[in-house]
Design a protein around this motif. Structure first.
Motif, PDB file in Angstrom:
ATOM      1  N   GLN A 136       0.768  -1.184   0.046  1.00  0.00           N
ATOM      2  CA  GLN A 136       0.098  -0.011   0.249  1.00  0.00           C
ATOM      3  C   GLN A 136       0.762   1.170  -0.061  1.00  0.00           C
ATOM      4  O   GLN A 136       0.455   2.062  -0.716  1.00  0.00           O
ATOM      5  CB  GLN A 136      -0.932  -0.086   1.117  1.00  0.00           C
ATOM      6  N   ILE A 137       1.879   1.343   0.669  1.00  0.00           N
ATOM      7  CA  ILE A 137       2.761   2.497   0.836  1.00  0.00           C
ATOM      8  C   ILE A 137       3.542   2.622  -0.546  1.00  0.00           C
ATOM      9  O   ILE A 137       3.593   3.681  -0.941  1.00  0.00           O
ATOM     10  CB  ILE A 137       3.971   2.161   1.984  1.00  0.00           C
ATOM     11  N   SER A 139       2.384   1.862  -3.472  1.00  0.00           N
ATOM     12  CA  SER A 139       1.414   1.998  -4.426  1.00  0.00           C
ATOM     13  C   SER A 139       1.154   3.346  -4.421  1.00  0.00           C
ATOM     14  O   SER A 139       0.680   4.237  -5.326  1.00  0.00           O
ATOM     15  CB  SER A 139       0.231   1.012  -4.626  1.00  0.00           C
ATOM     16  N   LYS A 140       1.131   3.915  -3.308  1.00  0.00           N
ATOM     17  CA  LYS A 140       0.961   5.638  -3.104  1.00  0.00           C
ATOM     18  C   LYS A 140       2.296   6.536  -3.612  1.00  0.00           C
ATOM     19  O   LYS A 140       1.801   7.450  -4.069  1.00  0.00           O
ATOM     20  CB  LYS A 140       0.635   5.789  -1.626  1.00  0.00           C
TER      21      LYS A 140
END
Length: 141
Positions: A136-137, A139-140
């Motif tokens: 998630q980190i 992809s941001k």
């Protein structure tokens, strides 16, 4: 009361009454001996067969009470006032027919039993969450 429970109740009642009469006779005999002799009457106990008869009578009485329980009958609160019996309200079902739709959908009907959170490998779950959070980190960014 069914016929069997009435019979067992009668036998139990007769046993209890007979053991009570026998114990009364024993006490009366003991009192007569106390007045007429110098024997140690404290050593005389109620005969074992009278004790066993009283105990068996009580056990049979309890058994007859349990045998006398019938199926519940009641009147409904609404609708037609017809006496309902226990076997007329809920019909027995087999779980495989009742959960056929859930099985086809992939749901587990025994989920509450087979899902044991205390047996989850917590280290594997933490590693999985750590990987997901890193994804998630990334992809941001």
């Amino acid at each position: 009361m069914s016929l069997i429970s009435k019979f067992v109740f009668t036998v139990a009642l007769l046993q209890i009454l007979h053991s009570g009469f026998s114990s009364h006779e024993f006490v009366t005999m003991k009192q007569r001996l106390a007045a007429n002799s110098d024997l140690d009457l404290d050593a005389l106990f109620l005969p074992r067969d009278v004790q066993i008869e009283a105990f068996c009578g009580v056990v049979l009485l309890a058994l007859s009470i349990f045998l006398s329980f019938g199926k519940q009958e009641f009147l409904p609160l609404s609708g037609k006032l017809k006496l309902l019996k226990q076997d007329g309200v809920l019909q027995e079902i087999s779980i495989n027919k009742a959960t056929n739709a859930k099985n086809l959908a992939g749901s587990n009907p025994y989920g509450e039993i087979t899902n044991l959170p205390s047996f989850v490998d917590i280290h594997a779950k933490r590693a999985e969450v750590r990987r997901w959070r890193e994804e998630q980190i990334q992809s941001k960014a």
